[in-house]
Design an enzyme around this catalytic site. Structure first.
Site, mmCIF file in Angstrom:
data_model
loop_
_atom_site.group_PDB
_atom_site.id
_atom_site.type_symbol
_atom_site.label_atom_id
_atom_site.label_comp_id
_atom_site.label_asym_id
_atom_site.label_seq_id
_atom_site.Cartn_x
_atom_site.Cartn_y
_atom_site.Cartn_z
ATOM 1 N N GLY A 167 31.930 4.085 -23.075
ATOM 2 C CA GLY A 167 30.931 5.136 -23.363
ATOM 3 C C GLY A 167 29.671 4.554 -23.972
ATOM 4 N N TRP A 177 1.778 -0.098 -6.326
ATOM 5 C CA TRP A 177 2.864 -0.841 -6.966
ATOM 6 C C TRP A 177 2.453 -2.264 -7.321
ATOM 7 C CZ3 TRP A 177 6.873 1.552 -8.895
ATOM 8 C CH2 TRP A 177 7.213 2.793 -8.368
ATOM 9 N N ILE A 178 1.282 -2.412 -7.917
ATOM 10 C CA ILE A 178 0.803 -3.762 -8.211
ATOM 11 C C ILE A 178 1.124 -4.153 -9.660
ATOM 12 C CG2 ILE A 178 -1.173 -5.330 -8.152
ATOM 13 C CD1 ILE A 178 -0.121 -4.080 -5.386
ATOM 14 N N THR A 179 2.015 -5.121 -9.790
ATOM 15 C CA THR A 179 2.398 -5.626 -11.114
ATOM 16 C C THR A 179 1.190 -6.307 -11.750
ATOM 17 O OG1 THR A 179 4.624 -5.975 -10.294
ATOM 18 C CG2 THR A 179 4.062 -7.101 -12.346
ATOM 19 N N GLU A 235 0.862 -1.199 0.000
ATOM 20 C CA GLU A 235 0.000 0.000 0.000
ATOM 21 C C GLU A 235 0.893 1.242 0.000
ATOM 22 O OE1 GLU A 235 -2.724 -0.321 3.289
ATOM 23 O OE2 GLU A 235 -3.672 -2.106 2.429
ATOM 24 N N PRO A 236 0.313 2.402 -0.260
ATOM 25 C CA PRO A 236 1.154 3.610 -0.268
ATOM 26 C C PRO A 236 1.932 3.771 1.039
ATOM 27 C CG PRO A 236 -1.014 4.112 -1.164
ATOM 28 C CD PRO A 236 -1.076 2.694 -0.665
ATOM 29 N N ARG A 277 35.729 -5.257 -29.685
ATOM 30 C CA ARG A 277 36.187 -3.878 -29.453
ATOM 31 C C ARG A 277 37.715 -3.832 -29.294
ATOM 32 N NH1 ARG A 277 34.767 1.547 -29.838
ATOM 33 N NH2 ARG A 277 36.113 2.712 -28.418
ATOM 34 N N GLU A 289 9.218 -7.597 -3.729
ATOM 35 C CA GLU A 289 9.033 -8.906 -3.070
ATOM 36 C C GLU A 289 9.979 -9.124 -1.890
ATOM 37 O OE1 GLU A 289 8.100 -12.247 -5.574
ATOM 38 O OE2 GLU A 289 7.694 -10.921 -7.259
ATOM 39 N N SER A 308 7.581 -2.959 3.104
ATOM 40 C CA SER A 308 8.328 -3.931 3.918
ATOM 41 C C SER A 308 7.531 -4.311 5.159
ATOM 42 C CB SER A 308 9.659 -3.324 4.373
ATOM 43 O OG SER A 308 10.382 -2.830 3.284
HETATM 44 C C1 LIG Z 1 8.185 -2.449 -10.031
HETATM 45 C C2 LIG Z 1 7.572 -2.911 -8.754
HETATM 46 C C3 LIG Z 1 6.617 -3.912 -8.776
HETATM 47 C C4 LIG Z 1 5.992 -4.309 -7.593
HETATM 48 N N1 LIG Z 1 4.995 -5.254 -7.660
HETATM 49 C C5 LIG Z 1 4.285 -5.542 -6.532
HETATM 50 C C6 LIG Z 1 3.157 -6.415 -6.588
HETATM 51 O O1 LIG Z 1 2.834 -6.991 -7.632
HETATM 52 N N2 LIG Z 1 2.437 -6.617 -5.456
HETATM 53 C C7 LIG Z 1 2.758 -6.024 -4.265
HETATM 54 O O2 LIG Z 1 2.067 -6.250 -3.278
HETATM 55 N N3 LIG Z 1 3.847 -5.184 -4.175
HETATM 56 C C8 LIG Z 1 4.596 -4.939 -5.276
HETATM 57 N N4 LIG Z 1 5.678 -4.078 -5.215
HETATM 58 C C9 LIG Z 1 6.007 -3.455 -3.944
HETATM 59 C C10 LIG Z 1 7.285 -3.983 -3.326
HETATM 60 O O3 LIG Z 1 7.083 -5.272 -2.825
HETATM 61 C C11 LIG Z 1 7.733 -2.978 -2.256
HETATM 62 O O4 LIG Z 1 8.177 -1.823 -2.947
HETATM 63 C C12 LIG Z 1 8.844 -3.521 -1.371
HETATM 64 O O5 LIG Z 1 8.350 -4.542 -0.539
HETATM 65 C C13 LIG Z 1 9.454 -2.431 -0.483
HETATM 66 O O6 LIG Z 1 8.469 -1.712 0.174
HETATM 67 P P1 LIG Z 1 8.429 -0.107 0.095
HETATM 68 O O7 LIG Z 1 8.549 0.291 -1.318
HETATM 69 O O8 LIG Z 1 7.216 0.348 0.832
HETATM 70 O O9 LIG Z 1 9.709 0.367 0.830
HETATM 71 P P2 LIG Z 1 9.857 0.633 2.421
HETATM 72 O O10 LIG Z 1 9.260 -0.503 3.163
HETATM 73 O O11 LIG Z 1 9.374 1.988 2.713
HETATM 74 O O12 LIG Z 1 11.417 0.576 2.578
HETATM 75 C C14 LIG Z 1 12.249 1.676 2.236
HETATM 76 C C15 LIG Z 1 13.696 1.309 2.570
HETATM 77 O O13 LIG Z 1 13.818 1.017 3.965
HETATM 78 C C16 LIG Z 1 14.360 -0.277 4.133
HETATM 79 N N5 LIG Z 1 13.758 -0.920 5.292
HETATM 80 C C17 LIG Z 1 12.440 -1.012 5.600
HETATM 81 N N6 LIG Z 1 12.277 -1.709 6.730
HETATM 82 C C18 LIG Z 1 13.507 -2.100 7.127
HETATM 83 C C19 LIG Z 1 14.003 -2.831 8.234
HETATM 84 N N7 LIG Z 1 13.197 -3.328 9.159
HETATM 85 N N8 LIG Z 1 15.345 -2.992 8.339
HETATM 86 C C20 LIG Z 1 16.187 -2.481 7.416
HETATM 87 N N9 LIG Z 1 15.769 -1.768 6.345
HETATM 88 C C21 LIG Z 1 14.459 -1.578 6.210
HETATM 89 C C22 LIG Z 1 14.020 -1.037 2.861
HETATM 90 O O14 LIG Z 1 14.872 -2.125 2.650
HETATM 91 C C23 LIG Z 1 14.169 0.057 1.826
HETATM 92 O O15 LIG Z 1 15.518 0.167 1.473
HETATM 93 C C24 LIG Z 1 6.349 -3.712 -6.374
HETATM 94 C C25 LIG Z 1 7.361 -2.736 -6.349
HETATM 95 C C26 LIG Z 1 7.972 -2.335 -7.509
HETATM 96 C C27 LIG Z 1 9.023 -1.266 -7.459
#
Ligand SMILES: Cc1cc2nc3c(=O)[nH]c(=O)nc-3n(C[C@H](O)[C@H](O)[C@H](O)COP(=O)(O)OP(=O)(O)OC[C@H]3O[C@@H](n4cnc5c(N)ncnc54)[C@H](O)[C@@H]3O)c2cc1C
Length: 381
Positions: free
Chosen positions: A339, A155-157, A126-127, A267, A362, A131
């Site tokens: 380059g 971010w749902i694929t 969700e927004p 090259r 994931e 993690s």
């Molecule tokens: C192209 C793409 C496709 C995706 N497809 C799907 C999908 O199909 N379905 C779905 O449900 N989701 C999907 N996602 C979401 C994806 O699973 C999340 O982006 C991912 O789990 C990370 O969550 P976040 O973006 O909220 O980052 P955050 O959780 O906000 O994390 C931000 C940073 O903080 C770090 N961090 C967070 N908690 C900790 C901790 N406890 N210890 C150390 N570091 C931490 C993370 O590693 C990261 O570097 C997709 C994302 C992308 C980019």
């Protein structure tokens, strides 16, 4: 111990390899520029039986197992990370229905998902929660023999492309992870709509969108698994997903190495091919070693799943290692191209943009390292 693949698996690998060379790789650059899912390739994959590789014949699959699934993803990723990601996300939805669905749900949804006639998507993020998956705030509230779903998924694929969505929401806000349940939501259900499409850095041939649930009313029969079991279901789905992301890393790294080695051979600098320079040979050697190690980790995770063993730990390791091998191969591949590596006229910069996703989606590397580290510390406590 026998490291050889069975004849069936070898044959399948060759089939996907050839399919990728002819039907996928030549279109990867166009996909990246178009920022859209190439449906003609998806239909060809469906015709070739790729969607049903790990699933039983009963539902139209070929029952070849998870190792065959990982090999499919690896070979496809060699030609296009976007196409491999589309299939990986499709399986993230198909897998929980196969493993946790009622007979009725399996009969209703699996044949079309397994054939690839319909695409699936899995929605946990969700927004405000990625993690920290237990921190999701979308809800489902019981209303007689129905549930009313509200919230936004991010971010749902396969968002928009998919017809079948497995969506995790809170059914009990007081219970954290144990208050999460999963539901099957069909495209076109009133109150369910597709939100913003992401303009991504890489994997642009795969679509990624928000999903909006606005008083979306679905029947009790679409609850997947038991109430409160959603977090477990998501983690089980992600074990296979992470194995597949590791396989994507292997496929992407192979592609980077193949292109970089071919370039180094032709090259010239200082009167000879740059392939003659030890600095270049070492880079190629590191790529080859990383690919070999990552591939064994991926195959081991997939094999354990096929044996019915727990494999969350192996899947997490394969995902972190495979994604980092891919990133390193792409970075060093660009370096070998000099380059030209920095130009969109060559594929390496695209591979790098694609590979970066593997360290995030994931389960980000930091979070999975935490999981692997904690497992080891527990083992040696
Ligand atoms: C192209 C793409 C496709 C995706 N497809 C799907 C999908 O199909 N379905 C779905 O449900 N989701 C999907 N996602 C979401 C994806 O699973 C999340 O982006 C991912 O789990 C990370 O969550 P976040 O973006 O909220 O980052 P955050 O959780 O906000 O994390 C931000 C940073 O903080 C770090 N961090 C967070 N908690 C900790 C901790 N406890 N210890 C150390 N570091 C931490 C993370 O590693 C990261 O570097 C997709 C994302 C992308 C980019």
């Amino acid at each position: 111990m026998d490291f050889r693949l069975s004849e069936d698996l070898q044959l399948w690998r060759e089939t996907v390899h050839e399919f990728t060379d002819n039907e996928v790789a030549p279109y990867d650059e166009a996909m990246d520029r178009a920022n859209d899912l190439p449906w003609d390739i998806i239909h060809k994959m469906s015709d070739a039986g790729m969607f049903g590789i790990p699933y039983p014949e009963e539902y139209g699959g070929s029952d070849m197992g998870s190792l065959a699934g990982a090999i499919t993803i690896e070979e496809l990723a060699r030609g296009s990370a976007s196409i491999a990601l589309t299939l990986d996300a499709h399986w993230l939805a198909t897998d929980p229905i196969h493993l946790f669905g009622t007979d009725e749900q399996k009969k209703k949804y699996l044949p079309d998902l397994v054939s690839g006639k319909k695409i699936g998507a899995f929605a946990l993020t969700e927004p405000g929660a990625g993690s920290d998956a237990a921190g999701i705030i979308s809800t489902a509230v019981r209303d007689g023999d129905h549930w009313i779903l509200n919230g936004t998924k991010a971010w749902i694929t396969n968002g928009g492309a998919a017809e079948v969505y497995v969506i995790a929401v809170k059914t009990d806000k007081t219970k954290g992870a144990r208050g999460i349940s999963t539901f099957i939501v069909e495209k076109g259900t009133p109150g369910f709509s597709i939100g913003k499409k992401e303009d991504k850095m890489g994997c642009r041939g795969s679509v990624t969108t928000e999903l909006i649930l606005d008083n979306c009313r679905i029947p009790e029969s679409n609850l997947l698994g038991k109430e409160g079991e959603g977090f477990k279901i998501a983690m089980v789905a992600l074990d296979f997903g992470r194995t597949c992301i590791g396989a994507m890393g292997v496929g992407t790294a192979r592609s980077a190495m193949e292109k970089a080695a071919a370039y180094a051979n032709q090259r010239h600098a200082f009167g000879a091919p740059i392939a003659r320079l030890q600095a270049i040979q070492f880079k190629i050697a590191d790529m080859a070693m990383g690919i070999e190690a990552a591939r064994f980790m991926v195959y081991h995770a997939a094999w354990k799943r096929d044996q019915g063993q727990r494999y969350s730990h192996e899947a997490a390791m394969a995902k972190v290692f495979g994604s980092e091998v891919a990133m390193k191969a792409c970075r060093e591949g660009i370096q070998i191209f000099g380059g030209n590596g920095y130009s969109r006229d060559y594929p390496l910069e695209r591979y790098l943009r694609d590979a970066k996703l593997l360290e995030i989606g994931e389960g980000a590397s930091e979070v999975l390292r935490m999981v692997v580290g904690m497992n080891m510390l527990k083992e040696f406590a």
